[in-house]
Design a protein around this motif. Structure first.
Motif, PDB file in Angstrom:
ATOM      1  N   THR A 106       0.813  -1.208   0.000  1.00 17.82           N
ATOM      2  CA  THR A 106       0.000   0.000   0.000  1.00 17.82           C
ATOM      3  C   THR A 106       0.850   1.264   0.000  1.00 17.82           C
ATOM      4  N   GLU A 107       2.015   1.215   0.653  1.00 13.65           N
ATOM      5  CA  GLU A 107       2.900   2.382   0.635  1.00 13.65           C
ATOM      6  C   GLU A 107       3.418   2.639  -0.781  1.00 13.65           C
ATOM      7  N   SER A 108       3.705   1.578  -1.507  1.00 12.46           N
ATOM      8  CA  SER A 108       4.128   1.736  -2.894  1.00 12.46           C
ATOM      9  C   SER A 108       2.997   2.323  -3.733  1.00 12.46           C
ATOM     10  N   ASP A 109       1.787   1.869  -3.465  1.00 14.77           N
ATOM     11  CA  ASP A 109       0.633   2.382  -4.195  1.00 14.77           C
ATOM     12  C   ASP A 109       0.370   3.849  -3.840  1.00 14.77           C
ATOM     13  N   ASP A 110       0.518   4.190  -2.568  1.00 15.47           N
ATOM     14  CA  ASP A 110       0.366   5.587  -2.163  1.00 15.47           C
ATOM     15  C   ASP A 110       1.423   6.464  -2.830  1.00 15.47           C
ATOM     16  N   GLN A 111       2.626   5.903  -2.962  1.00 13.87           N
ATOM     17  CA  GLN A 111       3.687   6.649  -3.617  1.00 13.87           C
ATOM     18  C   GLN A 111       3.338   6.909  -5.082  1.00 13.87           C
ATOM     19  N   LYS A 112       2.707   5.937  -5.723  1.00 13.75           N
ATOM     20  CA  LYS A 112       2.315   6.110  -7.123  1.00 13.75           C
ATOM     21  C   LYS A 112       1.276   7.224  -7.258  1.00 13.75           C
ATOM     22  N   ILE A 113       0.334   7.258  -6.311  1.00 14.59           N
ATOM     23  CA  ILE A 113      -0.667   8.325  -6.316  1.00 14.59           C
ATOM     24  C   ILE A 113       0.004   9.679  -6.094  1.00 14.59           C
TER      25      ILE A 113
ATOM     26  N   ARG B 109     -11.076   4.462  -3.025  1.00 14.85           N
ATOM     27  CA  ARG B 109     -11.679   3.325  -3.726  1.00 14.85           C
ATOM     28  C   ARG B 109     -10.911   2.021  -3.501  1.00 14.85           C
ATOM     29  N   ARG B 110      -9.761   2.107  -2.885  1.00 14.46           N
ATOM     30  CA  ARG B 110      -8.906   0.922  -2.754  1.00 14.46           C
ATOM     31  C   ARG B 110      -9.510  -0.078  -1.760  1.00 14.46           C
ATOM     32  N   TYR B 111      -9.364  -1.333  -2.076  1.00 14.63           N
ATOM     33  CA  TYR B 111      -9.833  -2.439  -1.248  1.00 14.63           C
ATOM     34  C   TYR B 111      -8.999  -2.550   0.026  1.00 14.63           C
ATOM     35  N   THR B 112      -9.496  -3.318   0.996  1.00 13.67           N
ATOM     36  CA  THR B 112      -8.766  -3.595   2.231  1.00 13.67           C
ATOM     37  C   THR B 112      -8.458  -5.094   2.285  1.00 13.67           C
ATOM     38  N   GLN B 113      -7.763  -5.512   3.355  1.00 14.05           N
ATOM     39  CA  GLN B 113      -7.445  -6.930   3.510  1.00 14.05           C
ATOM     40  C   GLN B 113      -8.707  -7.781   3.636  1.00 14.05           C
ATOM     41  N   GLN B 114      -9.797  -7.175   4.081  1.00 12.19           N
ATOM     42  CA  GLN B 114     -11.046  -7.925   4.224  1.00 12.19           C
ATOM     43  C   GLN B 114     -11.930  -7.785   2.984  1.00 12.19           C
ATOM     44  N   THR B 115     -12.094  -6.541   2.472  1.00 15.68           N
ATOM     45  CA  THR B 115     -13.007  -6.345   1.341  1.00 15.68           C
ATOM     46  C   THR B 115     -12.487  -6.940   0.040  1.00 15.68           C
ATOM     47  N   MET B 116     -11.192  -7.242  -0.034  1.00 16.73           N
ATOM     48  CA  MET B 116     -10.657  -7.819  -1.267  1.00 16.73           C
ATOM     49  C   MET B 116     -11.160  -9.236  -1.498  1.00 16.73           C
TER      50      MET B 116
ATOM     51  N   VAL C 218       7.357  10.455 -14.886  1.00 16.21           N
ATOM     52  CA  VAL C 218       6.779   9.413 -15.744  1.00 16.21           C
ATOM     53  C   VAL C 218       7.540   8.106 -15.581  1.00 16.21           C
ATOM     54  N   GLU C 219       8.864   8.177 -15.586  1.00 21.70           N
ATOM     55  CA  GLU C 219       9.673   6.968 -15.407  1.00 21.70           C
ATOM     56  C   GLU C 219       9.444   6.347 -14.032  1.00 21.70           C
ATOM     57  N   GLY C 220       9.314   7.184 -13.021  1.00 17.73           N
ATOM     58  CA  GLY C 220       9.037   6.676 -11.678  1.00 17.73           C
ATOM     59  C   GLY C 220       7.692   5.978 -11.613  1.00 17.73           C
ATOM     60  N   LEU C 221       6.687   6.549 -12.263  1.00 16.15           N
ATOM     61  CA  LEU C 221       5.364   5.924 -12.295  1.00 16.15           C
ATOM     62  C   LEU C 221       5.413   4.560 -12.977  1.00 16.15           C
TER      63      LEU C 221
ATOM     64  N   ALA D 142       5.040  -1.229 -12.511  1.00 16.14           N
ATOM     65  CA  ALA D 142       5.569  -2.554 -12.847  1.00 16.14           C
ATOM     66  C   ALA D 142       5.784  -3.416 -11.607  1.00 16.14           C
ATOM     67  N   GLY D 143       5.879  -2.786 -10.440  1.00 16.87           N
ATOM     68  CA  GLY D 143       6.124  -3.540  -9.210  1.00 16.87           C
ATOM     69  C   GLY D 143       4.876  -4.058  -8.521  1.00 16.87           C
ATOM     70  N   VAL D 144       3.693  -3.722  -9.031  1.00 12.02           N
ATOM     71  CA  VAL D 144       2.437  -4.111  -8.381  1.00 12.02           C
ATOM     72  C   VAL D 144       2.322  -5.625  -8.248  1.00 12.02           C
ATOM     73  N   VAL D 145       2.580  -6.336  -9.332  1.00 12.64           N
ATOM     74  CA  VAL D 145       2.428  -7.797  -9.321  1.00 12.64           C
ATOM     75  C   VAL D 145       3.354  -8.430  -8.293  1.00 12.64           C
ATOM     76  N   GLY D 146       4.596  -7.951  -8.226  1.00 12.80           N
ATOM     77  CA  GLY D 146       5.555  -8.500  -7.263  1.00 12.80           C
ATOM     78  C   GLY D 146       5.093  -8.333  -5.831  1.00 12.80           C
ATOM     79  N   PHE D 147       4.559  -7.164  -5.495  1.00 16.66           N
ATOM     80  CA  PHE D 147       4.053  -6.934  -4.144  1.00 16.66           C
ATOM     81  C   PHE D 147       2.880  -7.865  -3.832  1.00 16.66           C
ATOM     82  N   ARG D 148       2.023  -8.101  -4.806  1.00 15.15           N
ATOM     83  CA  ARG D 148       0.867  -8.971  -4.574  1.00 15.15           C
ATOM     84  C   ARG D 148       1.293 -10.422  -4.409  1.00 15.15           C
ATOM     85  N   VAL D 149       2.296 -10.831  -5.144  1.00 13.33           N
ATOM     86  CA  VAL D 149       2.814 -12.190  -4.988  1.00 13.33           C
ATOM     87  C   VAL D 149       3.395 -12.378  -3.591  1.00 13.33           C
ATOM     88  N   GLN D 150       4.167 -11.394  -3.116  1.00  9.22           N
ATOM     89  CA  GLN D 150       4.742 -11.484  -1.773  1.00  9.22           C
ATOM     90  C   GLN D 150       3.653 -11.520  -0.707  1.00  9.22           C
TER      91      GLN D 150
END
Length: 206
Positions: free
Chosen positions: A63-70, A104-111, A150-153, A158-166
């Motif tokens: 979520t911190e990575s996602d907040d950083q993207k926002i 709009r983001r889901y939580t550990q329960q609502t997901m 733009v490059e940072g975004l 690209a790191g979203v999938v990796g975080f979800r796998v972990q």
């Protein structure tokens, strides 16, 4: 060759001594069992807390990575504001869409409702697909800061999938341990008695 003769009375004494020694040994071994039993309620609680902490760390990293993207998206839109060729109304629309993402983001329960994940991903993808051509048409950003944003975004996205796998890996270990030691967990009472398996990002086969 000499032969040893043991009287019946002496045989009884020897047998009694052997039984007494065996009973004492068994008693000592039995006394050690509860304190060394890895499946005791206290040990299960400690291990379960460790596994849940690991899940929470993975969730926080994600979520911190996602907040950083926002946050980077917000900085990019501010960088673009007032630049030649930019449409102020279009930038404001993108800013509003970005500001709504966190709510709009889901939580550990609502997901557990996978549609919420799909809706969030669709909203974020739609924003980025609309933003990139504005921020860097044909790969050419109007400023160096805009190019860096733009490059940072792109790297964060690209790191979203990796975080979800972990996260899934940690949550699955927690769920498996919870299921394996359900009787011990139930005996703890309190919040532990109502613990449920955590939803995962991956589709589970029944």
């Amino acid at each position: 060759m000499s032969k040893f003769f043991v009287s019946p009375a002496k045989s009884v004494v020897i047998a009694l001594l052997a039984l007494t020694a065996c009973a004492a040994s068994c008693k000592r071994d039995g006394a050690k069992t509860p304190s060394s039993n890895p499946a005791s309620a206290a040990a299960v609680k400690a291990q379960l807390d460790i596994l849940r902490d690991s899940v929470d760390v993975k969730w926080r990293n994600m979520t911190e990575s996602d907040d950083q993207k926002i946050g980077v998206t917000r900085l990019l839109l501010r960088e673009l504001n007032g630049k030649p060729g930019m449409n102020p109304a279009q930038l404001q629309g993108l800013e509003r869409a970005n500001a709504r993402l966190k709510a709009r983001r889901y939580t550990q329960q609502t997901m557990a409702t996978s549609e919420l994940i799909d809706q969030y991903d669709a909203a974020q993808d739609s924003l980025l697909h609309a933003l990139y051509p504005v921020a860097a048409p044909n790969g050419n950003a109007p400023t160096e800061n805009a190019r860096n944003f733009v490059e940072g975004l792109q790297q964060l996205d690209a790191g979203v999938v990796g975080f979800r796998v972990q996260y899934d890996r940690a949550a699955r270990q927690y769920n498996d341990y919870l299921k394996l030691h359900q009787p011990e967990v139930q005996s703890l009472g309190g919040k532990y008695a109502s613990l449920q398996p955590l939803p995962l990002f991956t589709v589970q086969v029944p």
